[in-house]
Design a protein around this motif. Structure first.
Motif, PDB file in Angstrom:
ATOM      1  N   GLN A  36       0.827  -1.208   0.000  1.00  0.00           N
ATOM      2  CA  GLN A  36       0.000   0.000   0.000  1.00  0.00           C
ATOM      3  C   GLN A  36       0.864   1.261   0.000  1.00  0.00           C
ATOM      4  O   GLN A  36       0.599   2.211  -0.741  1.00  0.00           O
TER       5      GLN A  36
ATOM      6  N   ILE B 107       2.512   1.608  -3.443  1.00  0.00           N
ATOM      7  CA  ILE B 107       1.540   2.041  -4.450  1.00  0.00           C
ATOM      8  C   ILE B 107       1.262   3.537  -4.300  1.00  0.00           C
ATOM      9  O   ILE B 107       1.211   4.274  -5.289  1.00  0.00           O
ATOM     10  N   ARG B 108       1.104   3.999  -3.057  1.00  0.00           N
ATOM     11  CA  ARG B 108       0.875   5.428  -2.826  1.00  0.00           C
ATOM     12  C   ARG B 108       2.066   6.265  -3.303  1.00  0.00           C
ATOM     13  O   ARG B 108       1.893   7.323  -3.908  1.00  0.00           O
TER      14      ARG B 108
ATOM     15  N   ASN C  95       2.062   6.349  -7.078  1.00  0.00           N
ATOM     16  CA  ASN C  95       1.004   7.268  -7.505  1.00  0.00           C
ATOM     17  C   ASN C  95       1.460   8.715  -7.373  1.00  0.00           C
ATOM     18  O   ASN C  95       1.256   9.522  -8.281  1.00  0.00           O
TER      19      ASN C  95
ATOM     20  N   HIS D 186      -4.293   4.481  -8.190  1.00  0.00           N
ATOM     21  CA  HIS D 186      -3.935   3.254  -7.464  1.00  0.00           C
ATOM     22  C   HIS D 186      -4.467   1.999  -8.151  1.00  0.00           C
ATOM     23  O   HIS D 186      -3.753   1.012  -8.310  1.00  0.00           O
TER      24      HIS D 186
END
Length: 103
Positions: free
Chosen positions: A60, A63-64, A67, A74
């Motif tokens: 997570q 991914i953030r 991004n 996402h």
């Protein structure tokens, strides 16, 4: 008559693998053109994908960060990564060109 379903599955898997290799001769990490077309179409019907993954992989957070660095949503990051990984292992979608509803 013998059941040839097992052989048919093996031949299908082999054909998928050959297609994957033909579409990505240089880099298996390159997203498939059909996948990019689907991702880039904002009218594509979307569904939720929920799986428990190990926290130690920090997926997570990563991914953030991706991004923030690249501006890719996402869900698109996850879709591109999973689709590329599955195609590289011979698991292409059944027939994305025949689907008109965007699913």
């Amino acid at each position: 008559m013998p059941d040839l379903a097992h052989h048919a599955r093996q031949l299908r898997a082999l054909a998928d693998l050959l297609e994957t290799q033909a579409n990505h001769p240089e880099d298996a990490h390159t997203p498939h053109p059909e996948t990019l077309e689907i991702i880039n179409n904002r009218h594509t019907k979307r569904g939720q994908l929920n799986y428990a993954v190990p926290n130690r992989l920090q997926l997570q957070t990563r991914i953030r960060r991706y991004n923030a660095d690249h501006g890719i949503p996402h869900g698109d990051i996850v879709a591109l990564a999973l689709d590329t990984w599955l195609r590289a292992r011979g698991y292409s979608p059944v027939s994305t060109s025949d689907k008109t509803d965007g699913s």
